[in-house]
Design a protein around this motif. Structure first.
Motif, PDB file in Angstrom:
ATOM      1  N   GLY A  60      -0.477   3.048   6.991  1.00 39.16           N
ATOM      2  CA  GLY A  60      -1.779   3.363   7.573  1.00 39.16           C
ATOM      3  C   GLY A  60      -2.306   4.718   7.173  1.00 39.16           C
ATOM      4  O   GLY A  60      -3.343   5.168   7.690  1.00 39.16           O
ATOM      5  N   ASP A  61      -1.596   5.390   6.269  1.00 44.85           N
ATOM      6  CA  ASP A  61      -1.999   6.720   5.797  1.00 44.85           C
ATOM      7  C   ASP A  61      -2.169   7.687   6.962  1.00 44.85           C
ATOM      8  O   ASP A  61      -3.064   8.528   6.967  1.00 44.85           O
ATOM      9  N   GLU A  62      -1.272   7.564   7.956  1.00 44.00           N
ATOM     10  CA  GLU A  62      -1.357   8.397   9.155  1.00 44.00           C
ATOM     11  C   GLU A  62      -0.459   9.625   9.098  1.00 44.00           C
ATOM     12  O   GLU A  62      -0.550  10.494   9.968  1.00 44.00           O
TER      13      GLU A  62
ATOM     14  N   GLU B 137       5.130   2.096   8.917  1.00 45.17           N
ATOM     15  CA  GLU B 137       3.782   1.764   9.391  1.00 45.17           C
ATOM     16  C   GLU B 137       2.858   2.969   9.282  1.00 45.17           C
ATOM     17  O   GLU B 137       1.678   2.838   8.910  1.00 45.17           O
TER      18      GLU B 137
ATOM     19  N   SER C 235       0.806  -1.220   0.000  1.00 40.32           N
ATOM     20  CA  SER C 235       0.000   0.000   0.000  1.00 40.32           C
ATOM     21  C   SER C 235       0.841   1.272   0.000  1.00 40.32           C
ATOM     22  O   SER C 235       0.299   2.369  -0.127  1.00 40.32           O
TER      23      SER C 235
END
Length: 777
Positions: free
Chosen positions: A335-337, A331, A163
């Motif tokens: 997680g698109d954080e 990570e 991703s």
């Protein structure tokens, strides 16, 4: 190290003269030593890995202060606890690499001179003990040099989730730094966070820290990072315009991420009482007037958070703090954080590395960027190496048989001249008016052209006409009127004194003949304009003979300019020193036709400029695509036939040129001609070669390339053949009347400028004539 350096020095001295004679400009001793060091280093690594297998590719190196280039490299296949990776993208750290490139304080780069930061690519091989990785895996690697293939410790390689965009994963080193900064800041919920610095590290650190805290402001010296600041939920404040607002921020956490020695003072101003200042940047100099009193008064806590502090303590999970920080960053991306896409910057072709670092050095506010190694040909990016291959220092090394080396036997495509007679068509029948010195060469050119023939010759000295006619199976006619009335003559070639160009050309145009005029177009600009008008009125072609355009080296040079090897042209140099003998002024170089017209101003129009340098002026127009806008000249004598001429030229677009010529420089003929631009330089005389920062058809950047031996060609045959083709196809000649007028206007401007030592604009001279004679096109 010293034995290796001694070997490099001895080798350099032994081969430099040989390489120079072959057309290769030798590298400096420092570069040669580094070549040997790279060669030794790769083989030592292979030996330590017990894997004597090498891969070759390309990498970026700073070969000396202020110079970067793409160089051939070798790396061993992965040994124990190591992985070998084919790189897709490598991320640039603008601040650090700019500082290293400029050799600023606290910014040293290793002896191998190989910059790097982090990268992403696919695993090629995995050594023993390296668990969790397999060939074909997409991995991000920290501490990787900018190269198409790297060999790194396995603990510096991180698997990338599907991703995550590979370009973003290449920022893993940046992410590791930013995670460490956020950890050291230990932001608590509700705390106000500010960052000093709007570069990628500052913005990403700010975004990570603000996951718990409240965005307060981004502080910078310019407004270039305003979009990134606002997307992070904070205003951008500049130190010059918003000083009071910065002092009122009262931030609980301030992250200093600039590398500017004064950055810490800006952080102190922004911090509130009891606040924490996290120092991420490496100051490139000494901080003057450090606000120690403010630190005490506000009871501030300064926290050193340079990335190297990660090696001083374990991570939150008890393992390597550096490793854990990298994993946590990936990570967050998965997680698109945390957003980083807007900070990637442009993709750079690695072959453009030299130009990129020059731009980076001049622009301290450059944002992110990354090298896209996919732009190299696949077969070039990674190949099998050979451990017994000698180093580059001898010119016989890892890429000696490849087209990217200047002394390669294979000529790069950009240095291949075109077929001079390609597409030749039609049949042009010539009549020669004037059969003296230069007419012999024109007739020989016609004989060598596949679609041209001489059918008639005329000269007031009938002996000369009969001689030339007999050589080429032509008729020796008794008058120019007979020549112009002949139905089998398609075009006439005027090889006569300059003062006769105008009257004879106009007469030929009125007779319906195309006209070829030996340079210059005329004795003066008035005559040249009248000749052009006559050709237009009678529907025939008028072409000045500037055949030097068709020399193989000029055709190669034109291709290089068209491909952008020079970038924007910024300057030209023309220098011609001749030692003309007394006999020249009476009978030219051959003595075939005796006349003193060359020494008379009213007949020749001038001296070395109009007789010889007119060719060079045409070549500079042809190669640069620019017109001369302003002329400031000196000549000696200022009236009559000048023996020495010097001129400064300003071209359209702002480029500058220098012209210097003499016909009485005792000893020998010397010639220099070159032009240069924002991306490179072309030297045409005395030895044709090119240097460019822009990759083009197999040329390596930042290397001088000799044109080497080019095929010889009869340039007058090419000129006449191409003109014949153009006429047969009903289109104008490649060298048109407008080209002759442009050169004539420059010459006229020099002759008008010299007596008054005042600037003259050639375009104004042609404009004056067009106003006086509106019919002139």
């Amino acid at each position: 190290m010293r034995p290796v350096q001694s070997l490099a020095a001895s080798a350099q001295q032994a081969v430099s003269a040989k390489l120079y004679r072959s057309g290769y400009t030798p590298k400096s001793l420092e570069e040669t030593q580094r070549d040997v060091l790279w060669w030794v280093y790769a083989r030592v690594q292979a030996g330590l890995n017990l894997r004597p297998l090498l891969l070759s590719g390309w990498g970026i190196a700073w070969t000396s202060a202020g110079y970067a280039e793409l160089v051939p490299i070798e790396v061993p296949r992965a040994g124990r606890d190591r992985v070998t990776v084919r790189v897709l993208f490598s991320s640039v750290s603008p601040g650090t690499e700019r500082a290293q490139y400029l050799k600023l304080p606290n910014a040293q780069v290793g002896v191998l001179g190989r910059p790097g930061y982090s990268a992403v690519g696919t695993v090629l091989s995995v050594g023993g003990g390296a668990s969790g990785l397999a060939p074909g895996d997409l991995v991000a690697v920290t501490g990787a040099a900018h190269a198409s293939v790297v060999n790194v410790p396995a603990d510096q390689a991180f698997r990338v989730a599907p991703s995550v965009a590979p370009e973003q994963a290449a920022l893993i080193m940046l992410g590791t730094i930013c995670i460490n900064g956020a950890d050291m800041a230990a932001t608590q919920p509700g705390e106000r966070v500010a960052v000093v610095g709007s570069g990628p590290i500052g913005i990403v650190s700010f975004r990570i820290a603000c996951r718990a805290g409240v965005p307060a402001a981004v502080i910078a010296t310019t407004r270039r990072g305003e979009a990134a600041a606002r997307s992070s939920g904070a205003p951008l404040l500049t130190v010059d315009d918003d000083g009071e607002e910065i002092r009122r921020l009262g931030a609980d956490v301030v992250i200093e991420a600039t590398g500017d020695p004064q950055g810490i003072n800006h952080a102190i101003a922004a911090a509130g009482e009891g606040g924490r200042i996290v120092l991420l940047g490496s100051a490139r100099g000494v901080t003057h007037a450090l606000s120690l009193d403010e630190i005490r008064r506000k009871r501030l806590r300064l926290i050193g958070a340079h990335v190297d502090t990660l090696d001083l303590h374990p991570g939150p999970s008890g393992g390597s703090a550096r490793r854990e920080a990298g994993e946590r960053f990936l990570e967050l991306l998965a997680g698109d954080e945390v957003a980083v896409a807007d900070l990637l910057g442009p993709a750079i072709d690695p072959r453009r590395a030299a130009a990129f670092y020059r731009d980076l050095a001049q622009n301290v506010h450059t944002g992110g960027a990354y090298f896209d190694w996919r732009q190299l040909p696949s077969a070039e990016a990674v190949r099998r190496g050979h451990i017994l291959r000698p180093p580059n220092v001898l010119g016989l090394g890892m890429d000696s048989a490849r087209p990217l080396r200047p002394h390669s036997r294979r000529r790069p495509e950009s240095l291949m001249p075109p077929d001079p007679f390609a597409g030749a068509a039609g049949r042009l029948r010539l009549g020669l008016i004037g059969c003296g010195d230069i007419a012999v060469h024109n007739a020989a050119g016609a004989a060598a052209a596949p679609n041209v023939e001489v059918v008639a010759c005329f000269d007031p000295n009938r002996r000369l006409a009969e001689d030339l006619a007999s050589r080429h199976g032509a008729a020796a006619v008794r008058s120019q009127e007979e020549m112009l009335a002949a139905p089998d003559v398609d075009a006439v070639v005027l090889s006569v004194p300059h003062d006769l160009h105008g009257p004879l050309a106009i007469e030929a145009c009125r007779a319906g003949k195309n006209v070829i005029v030996e340079k210059p177009l005329a004795r003066d600009l008035d005559s040249a304009m009248a000749m052009s008008q006559a050709a237009a009125e009678n529907g025939v072609w008028l072409s000045p003979c500037f055949p030097q355009r068709y020399e193989a080296k000029i055709q190669v040079a034109r291709r290089l300019v068209d491909e952008g090897a020079l970038g924007d042209v910024r300057g030209t140099l023309i220098q011609l020193f001749l030692d003309k003998s007394p006999s020249y002024w009476q009978g030219g170089f051959s003595g075939r036709a005796q006349s003193d017209w060359r020494r008379l101003k009213e007949r020749a129009g001038g001296g070395v400029l109009i007789m010889n340098l007119s060719h060079h002026l045409d070549l500079m127009r042809y190669l640069s695509g620019l017109e001369v806008e302003t002329v400031l000249a000196l000549a000696e004598p200022t009236e009559g036939i000048e023996d020495v001429v010097a001129a400064s030229l300003r071209y359209t677009g702002g480029a500058l040129g220098t012209l210097l010529g003499s016909s009485s420089t005792r000893g020998s003929t010397e010639e220099a001609m070159s032009l240069w631009g924002s991306e490179g330089r072309l030297v045409l005389e005395p030895r044709a070669r090119v240097y460019t920062l822009r990759p083009s058809s197999g040329l390596r950047t930042t290397r001088w390339y000799s044109f080497g031996r080019l095929p010889s060609v009869n340039i007058r045959a090419v000129y006449l053949s191409r003109l014949a083709t153009a006429v047969s196809q009903g289109r104008g000649p490649e060298i048109a009347a407008a080209d002759g007028i442009a050169v004539q206007a420059i010459i006229e401007a020099v002759y008008r400028s010299a007596p008054e030592q005042a600037a003259v604009r050639p375009a104004e001279l042609t404009g004056e004539l067009r106003q006086a004679v509106p019919a002139i096109a």
